[in-house]
Write a protein that holds these residues in place. Sequence first.
Motif, short mmCIF file in Angstrom:
data_model
loop_
_atom_site.label_atom_id
_atom_site.label_comp_id
_atom_site.label_asym_id
_atom_site.label_seq_id
_atom_site.Cartn_x
_atom_site.Cartn_y
_atom_site.Cartn_z
N ASN A 3 34.12 30.24 56.60
CA ASN A 3 32.90 31.06 56.72
C ASN A 3 32.68 31.90 55.46
O ASN A 3 31.55 32.08 55.02
CB ASN A 3 32.98 31.96 57.95
N ALA A 4 33.78 32.42 54.89
CA ALA A 4 33.65 33.22 53.67
C ALA A 4 33.04 32.38 52.55
O ALA A 4 32.12 32.83 51.85
CB ALA A 4 35.02 33.76 53.24
N GLU A 5 33.52 31.15 52.40
CA GLU A 5 32.95 30.29 51.35
C GLU A 5 31.46 30.06 51.61
O GLU A 5 30.63 30.16 50.71
CB GLU A 5 33.69 28.95 51.28
N GLU A 6 31.14 29.77 52.87
CA GLU A 6 29.74 29.49 53.21
C GLU A 6 28.85 30.69 52.90
O GLU A 6 27.71 30.55 52.47
CB GLU A 6 29.65 29.09 54.69
N LEU A 7 29.38 31.90 53.10
CA LEU A 7 28.60 33.11 52.87
C LEU A 7 28.69 33.61 51.43
O LEU A 7 28.15 34.65 51.08
CB LEU A 7 29.06 34.21 53.83
N GLY A 8 29.42 32.86 50.58
CA GLY A 8 29.54 33.24 49.17
C GLY A 8 30.47 34.43 48.95
O GLY A 8 30.38 35.14 47.96
N ILE A 9 31.40 34.64 49.89
CA ILE A 9 32.34 35.76 49.73
C ILE A 9 33.67 35.21 49.21
O ILE A 9 34.26 34.32 49.82
CB ILE A 9 32.60 36.49 51.07
N SER A 10 34.12 35.76 48.07
CA SER A 10 35.35 35.27 47.43
C SER A 10 36.20 36.46 47.01
O SER A 10 35.80 37.61 47.20
CB SER A 10 34.98 34.45 46.20
N THR A 11 37.33 36.18 46.37
CA THR A 11 38.17 37.26 45.85
C THR A 11 37.36 38.11 44.86
O THR A 11 37.60 39.31 44.73
CB THR A 11 39.41 36.70 45.12
#
Length: 344
Positions: free
Chosen positions: A255-263
């Motif tokens: 879900n983080a990848e899909e929402l563009g949330i990364s380190t």
Amino acid sequence: MLSAHNTRRILSTLALGSSILLTPAAASAQTLEKIKARGNVTCGVNPSLLGFSTRDAQGSWSGFDIDLCRALAAAIFNDPGKVVFTPLGTAERLQALQADKVDVLSRNTTWTFSREAALKLNFAAVTYYDGQGFLVRRAKNATSALELDGSSVCVQKGTTSELNLADYFRANNMKYQLVTLPGADEAIRAYDEGKCAVLTSDTSQLFAERLRMKAPDDHVVLPDIISKEPLGPYVRSGDNQWLSIVKWTHYAMVNAEELGISTQTINEALKSDKPDVKRLVGTAEDYGEQLGLTKDWAVRIIRHVGNYGEVFERNVGTNSQLAIPRGINSLWTNGGIQYAPPIR
Ligand SMILES: N[C@@H](CCC(=O)N[C@@H](CS)C(=O)NCC(=O)O)C(=O)O
């Protein structure tokens, strides 16, 4: 007429009844409680599989399967270092999990019916969609597995690969000489020394094993995929809370990848007013507590380990040593089949 005394008795019996109903939930919280008391997650892993599970000279582990364990430790302890890794061979891995030697098995293991039903294990989530393939010498000039009739084939005992191999050759009316080896090292060596013309296993493993040959460029992975090998972590049956934690740790990363949330973007995400982002990072409602974790559980995972795409690229992706294309492990929004249910 009920006396006050009887009313109290009936109410307390009802309360007792509801606490009995709640007992299974309390009993099922055991694994997380044990992990918290012990101060680490114990994770069963492959002793050595390039890109997925390797140990450096200092004894520090890294790889795609390792990162799932680190993500669990990040979610629970806010510290990806709080993992004890137990290297497990192919033959002993499932029994070791059954016997409570590890909390979770994260070791290129395929999700199958009998491993869940007969062995009383639960598969948590598909972290890597794989399929079985064949490695052959480039000089053979083969372009398809259908040209392998009459070949000697090396395969590791106790794997799903053994059975698929038999099915594939039988279905295509082809003969083969089986060379069964007890471990990956033996299988790689036997193939490299020419004791068999073909090495078969999950394609991801063939990419890794090719790099261990004396001359990697002399070998090619054929394009044919002969089976479905959904790989991912297993836990023992009977602890729904722990199963959910392992499942949703993977889904939080997807879900983080899909929402563009990364380190790189996690701090911005904490300020976001998008509802999906707020639910994932815990700035709206408290999903972490429903799992026995804290509200920033996913933030911890993303900050310390990264999103699914970062984990894939770092360990096995096109710029890594293995250079595996994302392929079907791309997000569903990019033409792949990695799809996480919503956090809500
Ligand atoms: N995904 C398949 C195969 C997994 C497997 O154990 N593969 C072997 C072949 S490379 C392996 O990892 N061996 C490493 C070892 O035994 O150390 C399964 O779950 O049965």
